[in-house]
Motif scaffolding. Structure first.
Motif, PDB file in Angstrom:
ATOM      1  N   GLN A  25      -3.315   2.801   0.453  1.00  0.00           N
ATOM      2  CA  GLN A  25      -3.846   2.861   1.815  1.00  0.00           C
ATOM      3  C   GLN A  25      -4.812   1.721   2.097  1.00  0.00           C
ATOM      4  O   GLN A  25      -4.792   1.130   3.177  1.00  0.00           O
ATOM      5  N   ALA A  26      -5.652   1.397   1.129  1.00  0.00           N
ATOM      6  CA  ALA A  26      -6.595   0.287   1.298  1.00  0.00           C
ATOM      7  C   ALA A  26      -5.849  -1.025   1.498  1.00  0.00           C
ATOM      8  O   ALA A  26      -6.224  -1.846   2.347  1.00  0.00           O
ATOM      9  N   ALA A  27      -4.781  -1.220   0.729  1.00  0.00           N
ATOM     10  CA  ALA A  27      -3.996  -2.443   0.853  1.00  0.00           C
ATOM     11  C   ALA A  27      -3.362  -2.547   2.229  1.00  0.00           C
ATOM     12  O   ALA A  27      -3.417  -3.602   2.878  1.00  0.00           O
ATOM     13  N   ILE A  28      -2.790  -1.461   2.704  1.00  0.00           N
ATOM     14  CA  ILE A  28      -2.155  -1.468   4.024  1.00  0.00           C
ATOM     15  C   ILE A  28      -3.178  -1.771   5.115  1.00  0.00           C
ATOM     16  O   ILE A  28      -2.921  -2.577   6.020  1.00  0.00           O
ATOM     17  N   ASP A  29      -4.350  -1.155   5.019  1.00  0.00           N
ATOM     18  CA  ASP A  29      -5.405  -1.414   6.004  1.00  0.00           C
ATOM     19  C   ASP A  29      -5.805  -2.884   6.004  1.00  0.00           C
ATOM     20  O   ASP A  29      -5.991  -3.493   7.072  1.00  0.00           O
ATOM     21  N   LEU A  30      -5.935  -3.461   4.824  1.00  0.00           N
ATOM     22  CA  LEU A  30      -6.313  -4.877   4.715  1.00  0.00           C
ATOM     23  C   LEU A  30      -5.186  -5.794   5.197  1.00  0.00           C
ATOM     24  O   LEU A  30      -5.446  -6.810   5.848  1.00  0.00           O
ATOM     25  N   PHE A  31      -3.951  -5.434   4.888  1.00  0.00           N
ATOM     26  CA  PHE A  31      -2.815  -6.244   5.350  1.00  0.00           C
ATOM     27  C   PHE A  31      -2.771  -6.286   6.872  1.00  0.00           C
ATOM     28  O   PHE A  31      -2.501  -7.325   7.476  1.00  0.00           O
ATOM     29  N   ILE A  32      -3.028  -5.144   7.496  1.00  0.00           N
ATOM     30  CA  ILE A  32      -3.002  -5.065   8.954  1.00  0.00           C
ATOM     31  C   ILE A  32      -4.136  -5.904   9.549  1.00  0.00           C
ATOM     32  O   ILE A  32      -3.950  -6.614  10.547  1.00  0.00           O
ATOM     33  N   GLU A  43      -9.491  -8.022  -3.618  1.00  0.00           N
ATOM     34  CA  GLU A  43     -10.047  -7.408  -2.411  1.00  0.00           C
ATOM     35  C   GLU A  43      -9.559  -5.978  -2.231  1.00  0.00           C
ATOM     36  O   GLU A  43     -10.314  -5.108  -1.784  1.00  0.00           O
ATOM     37  N   ILE A  44      -8.309  -5.738  -2.589  1.00  0.00           N
ATOM     38  CA  ILE A  44      -7.777  -4.374  -2.509  1.00  0.00           C
ATOM     39  C   ILE A  44      -8.520  -3.460  -3.480  1.00  0.00           C
ATOM     40  O   ILE A  44      -8.950  -2.359  -3.122  1.00  0.00           O
TER      41      ILE A  44
END
Length: 203
Positions: A25-32, A43-44
């Motif tokens: 979820q953290a990765a998806i939020d950062l990707f967005i 960073e993730i």
């Protein structure tokens, strides 16, 4: 061992078990927020409060955050084909696609839309998605040949089925679309059959 120790260990186990989900979820939020290419594994991991080593315990690289385990994904299709009582290659594939559709219940649609936007933004992710499709085609081809279907026929049926499935998927995640995945898959499958029927009639 005391009850407190047991409780502490249980909490740690739950925390560890949830690490994969929190990292995803953290990765998806950062990707967005920043774009896939501009986000690092460090960073993730930092966003979740774990080390990069912990990240790599769950994912081979940051691309894998967006892709489920292939064996689990393929099983939805292959298991449905294995128990099918159909006799023709395309009928077997149709049953396999029905099993695959179970992987995309209605509550998954918002998540799938977000995921696809991220994938479409990166050539590396588009390549990984293409490999995933090819892998599914190979799995279905093998499953058909194990049912006695000739290799060329099996490959053609599998390729056609996977194409239909992804056409239905693209329609399902389109903004404003309200039909279920099963409905869209049925429509795409029917159109393929009609296409073959028209070609046969025309010939």
């Amino acid at each position: 061992m005391s009850d407190d120790d047991m409780g502490s260990m249980g909490g740690m186990a739950r925390w560890a078990a949830d690490s994969e989900g929190r990292l995803r979820q953290a990765a998806i939020d950062l990707f967005i927020e920043h774009g896939f290419d501009d986000v690092t594994v460090g960073e993730i991991a930092q966003a979740v409060g774990v080390t990069e080593r912990t990240f790599f315990r769950y994912f081979a690289d940051k691309r894998e955050v967006l892709f489920v385990d292939q064996d689990v994904y393929h099983a939805h299709f292959v298991d449905a084909l294995a128990v099918s009582e159909a006799l023709t290659p395309m009928a077997l594939i149709e049953d396999a696609l029905g099993g695959g559709a179970e992987f995309f219940p209605e509550e998954r649609r918002p998540q799938s839309r977000i995921r696809q936007k991220i994938i479409d933004s990166s050539p590396a992710l588009l390549e990984r998605e293409s490999l995933k499709r090819a892998s599914l085609t190979q799995a279905l081809t093998a499953a058909l040949t194990s049912r006695g279907i000739a290799p060329l026929t099996a490959a053609l049926a599998a390729q056609s089925g996977v194409s239909v499935f992804y056409i239905a998927f693209v329609a399902w995640i389109a903004e404003g679309e309200t039909r279920t995945f099963v409905e869209l898959l049925a429509t795409a499958t029917r159109e393929l059959k009609n296409l073959f029927a028209r070609d046969t009639a025309g010939g």
